[in-house]
Design a protein around this motif. Structure first.
Motif, PDB file in Angstrom:
ATOM      1  N   MET A   1       1.884 -46.115   6.081  1.00 52.17           N
ATOM      2  CA  MET A   1       1.064 -45.267   5.213  1.00 52.17           C
ATOM      3  C   MET A   1      -0.013 -46.073   4.491  1.00 52.17           C
ATOM      4  SD  MET A   1       4.068 -42.820   3.644  1.00 52.17           S
ATOM      5  CE  MET A   1       2.951 -41.689   2.793  1.00 52.17           C
ATOM      6  N   LEU A   2       0.362 -47.253   3.981  1.00 53.61           N
ATOM      7  CA  LEU A   2      -0.624 -48.092   3.303  1.00 53.61           C
ATOM      8  C   LEU A   2      -1.713 -48.557   4.264  1.00 53.61           C
ATOM      9  CD1 LEU A   2       1.593 -50.351   1.002  1.00 53.61           C
ATOM     10  CD2 LEU A   2      -0.136 -48.721   0.239  1.00 53.61           C
ATOM     11  N   ALA A   3      -1.332 -48.908   5.488  1.00 56.21           N
ATOM     12  CA  ALA A   3      -2.313 -49.372   6.462  1.00 56.21           C
ATOM     13  C   ALA A   3      -3.377 -48.311   6.706  1.00 56.21           C
ATOM     14  CB  ALA A   3      -1.616 -49.747   7.765  1.00 56.21           C
ATOM     15  N   ARG A   4      -2.954 -47.069   6.816  1.00 60.83           N
ATOM     16  CA  ARG A   4      -3.918 -45.995   7.049  1.00 60.83           C
ATOM     17  C   ARG A   4      -4.749 -45.710   5.808  1.00 60.83           C
ATOM     18  NH1 ARG A   4       0.073 -42.111  10.767  1.00 60.83           N
ATOM     19  NH2 ARG A   4      -0.088 -43.425  12.635  1.00 60.83           N
ATOM     20  N   ASP A   5      -4.122 -45.800   4.635  1.00 63.74           N
ATOM     21  CA  ASP A   5      -4.827 -45.525   3.387  1.00 63.74           C
ATOM     22  C   ASP A   5      -5.856 -46.598   3.068  1.00 63.74           C
ATOM     23  OD1 ASP A   5      -5.360 -43.979   1.130  1.00 63.74           O
ATOM     24  OD2 ASP A   5      -3.808 -44.923  -0.073  1.00 63.74           O
ATOM     25  N   LEU A   6      -5.554 -47.860   3.441  1.00 65.36           N
ATOM     26  CA  LEU A   6      -6.414 -48.980   3.069  1.00 65.36           C
ATOM     27  C   LEU A   6      -7.324 -49.454   4.195  1.00 65.36           C
ATOM     28  CD1 LEU A   6      -3.819 -51.046   0.996  1.00 65.36           C
ATOM     29  CD2 LEU A   6      -5.496 -49.390   0.168  1.00 65.36           C
TER      30      LEU A   6
END
Length: 241
Positions: A178-183
């Motif tokens: 989730m963080l990879a996609r958000d950032l």
């Protein structure tokens, strides 16, 4: 090789700045050692400030100790302020601190208090710390976040044992994706790494050398700008979530 991974003098003002949680022993300590050898200015964080100090001294002047209980919002905010004042940015965050490899438990009879404690440190700790440090990571041109996970948290390998540890690592893998996609728009690479079964206090005797396990963490911490993000890796190779 990208600018953030070139070997530099430990005193270089433009050397990459790396933070490793749970850095006073095991994989965390060896990750600090290997990053320092690459010229990173390493912040070795641990719950016990004296343990952090002694561990940093074992490696050398490129490593600076810091107190951090990853479950403490105040500690996270205090460390973020310290990094802001001292360095102005953060290039690498290694979320390594973890507890409760609860091999004595089974999921059907697990003590949920232990599960909650594991979630606080193994999932919510990295989540909270990442949020606190995002402004500093965004100030870097080559930011990397590495979540030290485990094959015990892979869906394909889930069994009835070590439920607190396994579930918390499964959730950490989800947070990684989730963080990879958000950032992605910030060009921050976020990956999970399983170091394998390593001979540490948590892993016990009989595992692979600590240096081998830490090497995969350092690989993810020093990826080139076009490297992968949102993946789960062991020894630099993808493994199933």
């Amino acid at each position: 090789m990208p600018a953030d991974t070139r070997a530099k003098s430990p005193d270089s003002p433009d050397g990459p700045v790396s933070l490793v949680t749970g850095g006073n022993r095991g994989i965390g300590l060896e990750t600090c050692r290997q990053l320092a050898a690459l010229g990173h200015r390493v912040v070795l964080a641990a719950r016990d400030p004296e343990a952090a100090r002694l561990a940093a001294e074992r490696i050398g002047p490129a490593v600076h100790p810091a107190r951090l209980d990853v479950t403490s919002t105040a500690d996270a905010d205090r460390l973020a302020q310290h990094l802001r004042e001292r360095y102005g940015r953060l290039d690498v965050l290694v979320n390594n601190a973890a507890i409760h490899y609860d091999t004595w438990q089974r999921v059907s009879t697990a003590d949920l208090a232990v599960v909650r404690e594991a979630a606080e440190t193994n999932l919510l700790g990295p989540w909270q710390l990442t949020q606190a440090l995002l402004p500093l990571l965004r100030a870097s041109r080559h930011a990397r976040i590495v979540n030290v996970s485990s094959g015990a948290g892979a869906l394909d390998d889930l069994g009835p044992g070590a439920p607190a540890y396994s579930i918390s690592k499964l959730a950490l893998n989800g947070l990684t994706r989730m963080l990879a996609r958000d950032l992605a728009a910030d060009r921050i690479l976020v990956n999970a790494v399983c170091p394998g079964w390593v001979a540490t206090d948590m892993g016990g005797s009989g595992g692979r050398p600590v240096a081998e396990g830490a090497a995969g963490v350092v690989w993810a911490a020093t990826l080139p700008d076009d490297g992968p993000t949102g993946g789960f890796f062991r020894d630099g190779r993808p493994i199933p979530f």
